[in-house]
Design an enzyme around this catalytic site. Structure first.
Site, short mmCIF file in Angstrom:
data_model
loop_
_atom_site.label_atom_id
_atom_site.label_comp_id
_atom_site.label_asym_id
_atom_site.label_seq_id
_atom_site.Cartn_x
_atom_site.Cartn_y
_atom_site.Cartn_z
N PHE A 132 0.85 -1.19 0.00
CA PHE A 132 0.00 0.00 0.00
C PHE A 132 0.89 1.25 0.00
O PHE A 132 1.42 1.65 1.04
CB PHE A 132 -0.93 -0.02 1.21
N ASP A 134 2.26 4.57 0.38
CA ASP A 134 1.99 5.87 0.98
C ASP A 134 3.30 6.50 1.45
O ASP A 134 4.25 6.59 0.68
CB ASP A 134 0.95 5.75 2.10
N ASP A 202 4.29 -5.57 3.51
CA ASP A 202 3.94 -4.18 3.75
C ASP A 202 3.78 -3.92 5.25
O ASP A 202 4.29 -2.92 5.78
CB ASP A 202 2.65 -3.84 3.02
#
Length: 225
Positions: A132, A134, A202
């Site tokens: 993910f 970010d 992750d």
């Protein structure tokens, strides 16, 4: 913690009808946030959007959305991005469209983790979900030597200067992180002889990052993180 506490105090706090009516101050109250949220008006608009579409297409229930994916995480991501424009996390990079879908993918991953791969969290293709992209993981990958930043980018991050959403630098940071984690997953799977999931990698990388107070990450104002 604010959202969990809000739900424990009021089980209807996230009902579709309620989501359509929240104001900025009310959202801050739910989160126990003491000042205006970044992009507050946009975040409130997105809550309204989710509530309206849940009511219109899924009988007002997120559970109906999950049930309609047929135990496919990939289909769930596709449904979320089709029905909820606020989850369409994509950019144009050098003339080509790049799809990142951080929040849509983490929705599937969180369900998988919370329900331990059973019930609403049972997905036969959870291995198709990427990491993910970010703030934290790109910085951890750089610290580990997996990613190498240009001196210009490194100086920008070190100075805590903002990197615009959708800029080449921001897209590269996120897309290269996804690619790097996929390569790590492939190598770890080969060496261990076991399936390694990107969602697990992750979580590990993110956990390392949040335990490092001195970690410098890029700063981007975005609704997609």
């Amino acid at each position: 913690m604010g959202l969990k506490e809000a739900l424990l105090n009021d089980s209807s706090a996230f009902d579709a009808e309620r989501l359509q009516k929240y104001t900025g101050p009310q959202l801050r109250g739910l989160l126990k946030w003491p000042r205006p949220l970044p992009l507050e008006e946009e975040r409130v608009r997105l809550l309204h959007e989710v509530g309206l579409e849940l009511e219109r297409s899924f009988e007002g229930k997120a559970s109906k959305l999950v049930e309609s994916c047929g135990k496919s995480a990939v289909k769930l991501v596709a449904l979320v991005t089709r029905h909820f424009p606020g989850f369409r996390d994509h950019s144009v990079y050098k003339g080509r469209q790049v799809f990142l879908y951080k929040r849509a993918q983490i929705f599937a991953s969180d369900l998988w983790g919370a329900f331990k791969g059973q019930g609403y969290g049972e997905f036969h293709d959870i291995s198709s979900i990427t990491m993910f992209a970010d703030y934290i993981v790109p910085a951890v990958l750089q610290q580990l030597g997996v990613l190498k930043f240009s001196s210009t980018l490194a100086n920008t991050i070190e100075a805590c200067n903002e990197i615009g959403a959708g800029t080449e630098e921001e897209v590269e940071l996120r897309a290269c992180s996804i690619y790097a984690v996929e390569k790590m997953r492939e190598l770890l799977s080969i060496k261990s002889g076991k399936q390694v999931l990107s969602v697990e990698l992750d979580l590990w990388l993110w956990s390392v990052g949040v335990q490092c107070p001195s970690l410098r990450h890029h700063r981007t104002l975005s609704i997609y993180y």
